[in-house]
Design a protein around this motif. Structure first.
Motif, PDB file in Angstrom:
ATOM      1  N   TYR A  70       0.818  -1.217   0.000  1.00 56.72           N
ATOM      2  CA  TYR A  70       0.000   0.000   0.000  1.00 56.72           C
ATOM      3  C   TYR A  70       0.853   1.270   0.000  1.00 56.72           C
ATOM      4  CZ  TYR A  70      -2.949   3.770   1.711  1.00 56.72           C
ATOM      5  OH  TYR A  70      -3.581   4.982   1.856  1.00 56.72           O
ATOM      6  N   PHE A 198      -9.283  -0.217   2.466  1.00 60.23           N
ATOM      7  CA  PHE A 198     -10.176   0.900   2.798  1.00 60.23           C
ATOM      8  C   PHE A 198     -10.227   1.091   4.309  1.00 60.23           C
ATOM      9  CE2 PHE A 198     -12.729  -2.966   2.382  1.00 60.23           C
ATOM     10  CZ  PHE A 198     -13.381  -3.021   3.614  1.00 60.23           C
ATOM     11  N   ALA A 237      -7.263   0.170   9.078  1.00 57.09           N
ATOM     12  CA  ALA A 237      -7.515  -0.035   7.655  1.00 57.09           C
ATOM     13  C   ALA A 237      -7.770  -1.522   7.440  1.00 57.09           C
ATOM     14  CB  ALA A 237      -6.313   0.407   6.831  1.00 57.09           C
ATOM     15  N   ASN A 258     -16.157   3.145  -2.957  1.00 62.38           N
ATOM     16  CA  ASN A 258     -15.427   4.406  -3.042  1.00 62.38           C
ATOM     17  C   ASN A 258     -16.195   5.532  -2.342  1.00 62.38           C
ATOM     18  OD1 ASN A 258     -13.158   5.881  -3.949  1.00 62.38           O
ATOM     19  ND2 ASN A 258     -14.365   6.725  -5.628  1.00 62.38           N
ATOM     20  N   GLU A 262     -13.538   5.240   3.450  1.00 64.32           N
ATOM     21  CA  GLU A 262     -12.524   6.295   3.395  1.00 64.32           C
ATOM     22  C   GLU A 262     -11.227   5.726   2.817  1.00 64.32           C
ATOM     23  OE1 GLU A 262      -9.928   8.751   6.705  1.00 64.32           O
ATOM     24  OE2 GLU A 262     -11.930   8.028   7.263  1.00 64.32           O
ATOM     25  N   ASP A 263     -10.545   6.511   1.989  1.00 62.43           N
ATOM     26  CA  ASP A 263      -9.243   6.122   1.448  1.00 62.43           C
ATOM     27  C   ASP A 263      -9.303   4.769   0.733  1.00 62.43           C
ATOM     28  OD1 ASP A 263      -6.618   6.649   0.909  1.00 62.43           O
ATOM     29  OD2 ASP A 263      -5.840   5.882   2.797  1.00 62.43           O
ATOM     30  N   LYS A 265      -8.888   2.010  -2.021  1.00 60.70           N
ATOM     31  CA  LYS A 265      -7.894   1.809  -3.062  1.00 60.70           C
ATOM     32  C   LYS A 265      -7.913   0.358  -3.548  1.00 60.70           C
ATOM     33  CE  LYS A 265      -3.000   2.561  -4.135  1.00 60.70           C
ATOM     34  NZ  LYS A 265      -1.699   3.004  -3.619  1.00 60.70           N
TER      35      LYS A 265
END
Length: 275
Positions: A70, A198, A237, A258, A262-263, A265
């Motif tokens: 990541y 995420f 996360a 998405n 939050e965040d 990817k």
């Protein structure tokens, strides 16, 4: 020109075996004694692709490697499962009763713990790699020292195997991921697995809501791993692997996740190696 493949370890290691299984024999190995070095070789273009162990069926996830993927913006482009066979090997002419010390990777030592209960006189020492220890025993003529490594390491470095398949659970497999710095575009009809990352809100049921979205979109959750967000204490996360039959279903889930998390990817979209 041969592909430059970065592996954790040296020739004769499990990572070497995976590199050959996945890419074939015509590759140039970039040997790295740590996963951090492996990532550095990719980021500095000294390797084209890398092989990283990510989880084991006995010992579980190799958690730091999730963070490495990541934080360094690596892309998972494939995966490979390898059945692990741990063998105890020593200098030719030595015997099992001569061993005073066994050096190997911490994961290998953990997976062979039960075997060594019968040998309390043997000291277990953590080392950087399985095959590297085998090579050092041969090069330095180390007596009374043994390595735990794949059988190919004994062949490469001229050692005797004194005990085969010493892993506690015989059905022992490790999942490896194939990573590179740029995403590899596969035809959508060939993609049936993805790795995601995420963060959810600190509210009751927020993770369950996200998982329900995956279920509603016909995604099958095959792995979930939480990691602390270092910058924010008590926030976590989630690293998730999902499989799916149709890419359109996954595409829909991506759009929703998405918005809901939050965040968010996508760490990689690739073929499921278990099929």
């Amino acid at each position: 020109m041969s592909l430059k493949i970065a592996i954790q370890g040296i020739k004769g290691s499990n990572h070497h075996q995976v590199a050959q299984d996945y890419f074939g024999a015509d590759i140039e190995l970039v040997e790295c004694l740590s996963f951090d070095t492996l990532v550095d070789r990719l980021l500095t273009n000294k390797a084209d692709k890398g092989i990283m162990a990510i989880e084991n069926s006995i010992a579980g996830s190799i958690i730091p490697n999730y963070a490495l993927v990541y934080h360094n913006n690596l892309h998972i482009i494939g995966e490979h499962y390898l059945n692990i066979h741990h063998n105890l090997m020593i200098l030719k002419g030595q015997k099992l009763e001569d061993i005073k010390e066994v050096c190997s990777h911490p994961m290998a030592l953990l997976q062979c713990k039960e075997f060594f209960r019968d040998y309390p006189q043997i000291k277990l020492v953590e080392d950087v790699d399985t095959a590297e220890t085998a090579k050092r025993i041969q090069e330095q003529g180390l007596r009374h020292v043994a390595a735990i490594a794949p059988s190919v390491a004994a062949e490469l470095y001229g050692l005797d195997i004194v005990a085969e398949n010493i892993q506690t659970i015989k059905n022992n497999a490790t999942r490896f991921i194939v990573v590179k710095t740029k995403n590899k575009e596969l035809p959508k009809e060939e993609i049936n697995k993805a790795s995601l990352r995420f963060i959810t809100d600190h509210k009751r049921g927020s993770l369950a809501t996200v998982l329900n979205v995956m279920s509603d979109c016909n995604l099958n959750l095959t792995k979930i791993q939480s990691l602390p967000v270092i910058e924010t204490p008590w926030k976590y996360a989630f690293f998730v692997d999902v499989t799916f039959g149709k890419y359109d279903a996954f595409n829909k889930a991506k759009s929703l996740l998405n918005i809901m998390s939050e965040d968010f990817k996508v760490l990689g979209e690739y073929k499921n190696a278990m099929l």
